[in-house]
Design an enzyme around this catalytic site. Structure first.
Site, PDB file in Angstrom:
ATOM      1  N   GLU A 446       0.815  -1.221   0.000  1.00 30.91           N
ATOM      2  CA  GLU A 446       0.000   0.000   0.000  1.00 30.91           C
ATOM      3  C   GLU A 446       0.852   1.276   0.000  1.00 30.91           C
ATOM      4  OE1 GLU A 446      -2.721  -0.363   3.280  1.00 30.91           O
ATOM      5  OE2 GLU A 446      -3.823  -2.009   2.362  1.00 30.91           O
ATOM      6  N   GLU A 532      -4.536  -8.697  -0.147  1.00 27.74           N
ATOM      7  CA  GLU A 532      -5.139  -8.444   1.170  1.00 27.74           C
ATOM      8  C   GLU A 532      -6.594  -8.066   0.995  1.00 27.74           C
ATOM      9  OE1 GLU A 532      -2.938  -5.871   3.829  1.00 27.74           O
ATOM     10  OE2 GLU A 532      -4.808  -5.042   4.638  1.00 27.74           O
TER      11      GLU A 532
END
Length: 840
Positions: A446, A532
């Site tokens: 991220e 995820e």
């Protein structure tokens, strides 16, 4: 002061974890001093953060778990069995120190290492004072909040001391590459990188020749390969080419990261193994490679390396292929802490957790979001888990550590990125590339760089480093901004990845329905993977009926949680091109919380390792063979009689009938997977089911009344499994059990004690919240207590803790002596329990 390195042989390696002293105070100790009066004795690995109270105003904030951080010092006096000979070297290796570690030996600086998750080592031979020595380590974790989860503070992983000859195999110097593996044949290319002494001076005052090996010396590498059954299956011995060592040294620097004085040489040997035993999650068979170095026919070093033979490929249409066979990655993300062990996690804690995840049906682990303890990877090799090995949570751009209402500026790895990233990534790759469990590298999680115009250049460079040290594995990055608004991830960034990783694929607009569909149409050549995505989460034993604004949008009612998760799970399992998914998360973890909580409750196991309801949801889909049923909620609900409650059932049965106090509430069924006709019109492989829902679980609305709920599962016309949940009476007794009651008396092994509360009839008491105390007699220490409650502010290092929804947990560690250990568990007003652990 114990004697170190007394073992014989050319290579002597010892744990260096005992007899350390720790100081955490205002006065800075002076490196090189031997006094330890102001220190306390500790054993490594050690994490000081949990030895202090949880504090709402701690600088670490909610992201870091509201714990103590700051600066700590470690000191150890040690005696060598003998002074190193002229042809010997002494090295010290740290598997992980969080973070910013400065190390001195006898008051002289050995070096500095910043990143808390990568190993480092130095040649300390020249810093030694003969046989008696002192080492100091300063650990600085004061830049807070510095992590988006609990980092821990201290020397949190193992330390090693080892002695080698000046001609030796370098750290991570054996590389077992597998260019071609099939059921018929495995082709291996094994590279060995050696350190060779430079040519010695021939007269007094003459300097040794810089970078020139002594050509009068002859060096030989002998490599043996042993099958999983221990049989020798291949052997080869080749002379080390010292004549062109300078050219080899350049290659070694590129592929092996050699940083020692002297010169290095690299030798490659090719092997062909017929009819190999392949490594799979079901049969994680390991070969052993033994590498020996000889100098003038005298052995100077020997290194043993385990590996498994397998091929691992990501395909744009077929997903993930292991040994040429489609294999869905049923994965979970794992942070690095171990509950009450903090960041200093005993290997048995990982083992117990992995066994439970394996029983759930998981076959893959993502090391979120950093290189893991090497002990975890070894377990994944031996237990059969596929691993995404992740390097960083932050690149050039700082991430906000927003959890816990931070009132001051965030800190992070981005401050050190430019000076650290190449060494840290290279070290991870060199250390881990022989592990068969690792099937993909992740260069980040991220990172905001994915949205920057030039972010692709950073991704490209990191991928190039991966390919330099391991050309064979695929590379990904976990992207959370694909299709985000108003600034989505750049297409140039995503195209740099071998596999496009998706975090929370259904977060934006209609992708909550379509998931990967749009991108698959636009980019049919992409390999895609759910790196995820949210699981069912929730706090063990709690069943909210409404969403709370303060809890956030991710904390859902218990009956709603599996709806969203199940929708993506069905999509992932039924679309071959999606390689798999890593659910957030396998185990609850400290940090990433809002006060009064100090830990996250996203896992399917809590911080104690106890199963939550969501555990059985995934088991019902990932483990289809053995019939199973799980009912929720428990039947001690604090509601008025007659209140309508959703009763959920996670099962892999064809149909389930629910009873409340003997009254049937009907049979229900779901289908997974749905199947159409085959072979000809009207032909079905199995009779079509009369399903009652499109979800992956069953639900009945039932008026609550105390007693018992009972579920009966059927396959075909036959009952195959049954579960009964009773309303428990008043708590009466404690029951203690231990994961593994026979342990090594090595000063390191831990017993994991599970406590449960029962009523007089033997029913489990989910409503119990009494305080339990632990007393240990014999050759062990109590090193941690927990209850899985994210809002608990009790010390995890005491000898008592409140039971949470009927359960508690404790860790006891060997003191290094053989004998029986007796653990007593007591609670006021309840019948206690005792159990024995044998250390031998």
């Amino acid at each position: 002061m114990k004697t170190c390195l007394s073992c014989k042989g050319p290579r002597c390696v010892e744990h260096f974890d005992f007899d350390w002293y720790f100081y955490h105070g205002e006065k800075e100790p002076i490196p090189g001093e031997i006094h330890v009066e102001a220190f306390e004795k500790v054993q490594l690995p050690h994490d000081w953060s949990l030895y202090y109270p949880f504090d709402e105003h701690a600088p670490s904030c909610g992201s870091g778990g509201y714990v103590e951080t700051g600066v700590g010092w470690y000191r150890k006096r040690f005696r060598l069995a003998k002074t190193p000979a002229a042809d010997e070297k002494i090295f010290i290796r740290f598997d992980g120190v969080y973070m910013l570690a400065d190390v001195w030996v006898n008051g002289r600086k050995a070096g500095r290492h910043i990143y808390g998750y990568t190993p480092f080592e130095w040649d300390i031979t020249r810093l030694l004072n003969g046989e008696e020595n002192v080492i100091d380590v300063r650990v600085d974790n004061s830049a807070q909040p510095g992590s988006r989860w609990y980092s821990g503070s201290g020397i949190t992983r193992d330390v090693w001391l080892y002695r080698v000859k000046d001609a030796h195999i370098l750290p991570y110097g054996v590389w077992i590459r597998q260019p071609e593996v099939s059921e018929k044949q495995a082709k291996l290319r094994i590279g060995t990188t050696c350190a060779l002494p430079v040519k010695a001076a021939v007269s007094e005052g003459e300097k040794a020749a810089d970078g020139v090996p002594d050509l009068s010396e002859t060096y030989l590498i002998e490599t043996e390969i042993y099958t999983p059954q221990g049989q020798l299956c291949a052997k080869d011995a080749v002379k080390v080419p010292t004549g062109n060592v300078q050219a080899e040294t350049a290659e070694a620097a590129q592929e092996n990261g050699a940083e020692e004085s002297g010169v290095t040489a690299v030798l490659y040997q090719d092997f062909v193994l017929d009819d190999p035993t392949l490594w799979t999650p079901e049969t994680p068979c390991l070969y052993e490679v033994v590498t020996k170095l000889y100098r003038n026919d005298v052995q100077t070093d020997e290194v043993h390396t385990q590996t498994g033979l397998r091929s691992a490929v990501f395909h744009a249409e077929k997903g993930f292929l292991l040994n040429g066979v489609r294999c869905k990655l049923n994965g979970v993300c794992l942070h690095h802490d171990g509950g009450c062990a903090g960041a200093a996690v005993p290997v048995e804690v990982w083992e117990r957790r992995l066994l439970k995840l394996k029983a759930m049906g998981a076959n893959a682990i993502r090391t979120a979001h950093n290189p893991p303890d090497p002990a975890l990877l070894t377990l994944c090799d031996t237990m059969g888990f596929l691993v995404m090995d992740e390097a960083f949570d932050e690149w050039k751009i700082l991430k906000g550590k927003e959890f816990g209402s931070n009132t001051h500026e965030s800190r992070g790895y981005s401050e050190w990125y430019e000076i650290c990233y190449e060494e840290d990534l290279r070290t991870m790759l060199l250390r881990d590339r022989n592990h068969p469990c690792i099937v993909i590298w992740s260069i980040g999680n991220e990172v905001p760089d994915q949205q920057q115009e030039d972010g692709y250049l950073t991704a490209r460079h990191l991928k190039e480093i991966c390919k330099t040290y391991d050309p064979d594995r695929f590379v990904t990055q976990a992207n959370d901004q694909i299709s985000s608004e108003p600034y989505p991830a750049k297409l140039t960034f995503l195209k740099e990845l071998d596999v496009v990783g998706y975090n929370y694929v259904g977060r934006w607009r209609n992708r909550a329905e379509t998931f990967y569909d749009e991108d698959k149409r636009s980019h049919p050549d992409w390999c895609v993977l759910g790196t995820e995505n949210g699981g069912t989460g929730g706090i063990r034993g709690e069943y909210p009926l409404e969403m709370s604004e303060k809890e956030g949008w991710w904390r859902r009612p218990y009956y709603s949680a599996p709806v969203e998760s199940g929708k993506l799970l069905r999509y992932t399992m039924s679309h071959d091109y999606v390689a798999g998914d890593f659910m957030w998360t396998g185990v609850d973890y400290l940090g990433e919380a809002h006060w009064p909580e100090r830990s996250s409750s996203a896992g399917v196991l809590d911080t104690c390792g106890f199963e939550k309801d969501g555990y059985y949801f995934y088991q019902s889909i990932w483990k289809r063979e053995e019939p199973m049923i799980h009912l929720l909620p428990h039947w001690n609900q604090d509601v008025e009689t007659g209140t309508i409650l959703p009763v959920l059932c996670y099962t892999n049965c064809d149909r389930v009938e629910l009873f409340l106090n003997g009254k049937s509430y009907g049979k229900k069924a779901y289908a997974y997977p749905f199947y159409g006709m085959s072979e000809e019109y009207g032909h079905f492989e199995k009779p079509p089911a009369a399903v009652t829902t499109g979800d992956l679980f069953l639900s009945w609305d039932v008026p609550y009344e105390p007693g018992c709920i009972e579920a009966v599962g059927y396959r075909g016309k036959n009952e195959v499994v049954r579960e009964v949940v009773h309303t428990a009476g008043e708590p009466k007794t404690l029951r203690a059990s231990c994961y593994r009651e026979n342990l090594a008396a090595d000063g390191r092994s831990v017993g994991q004690i599970e406590i449960a509360v029962f009523d007089a009839a033997g029913n489990f008491c989910p409503q119990a919240d009494c305080a339990v105390s632990f007393k240990v007699e014999g050759p062990a220490d109590l090193i941690g207590v927990d209850n899985g409650n994210p809002k608990s502010h009790e010390s995890m290092k005491g000898n008592r803790i409140l039971v949470f929804h009927g359960r508690a947990f404790a860790l006891v560690r060997s003191l290094g002596r053989a004998g029986e250990c007796l653990i007593h568990v007591t609670a006021q007003g309840l019948q206690g329990d005792s159990l024995k652990i044998s250390f031998s």
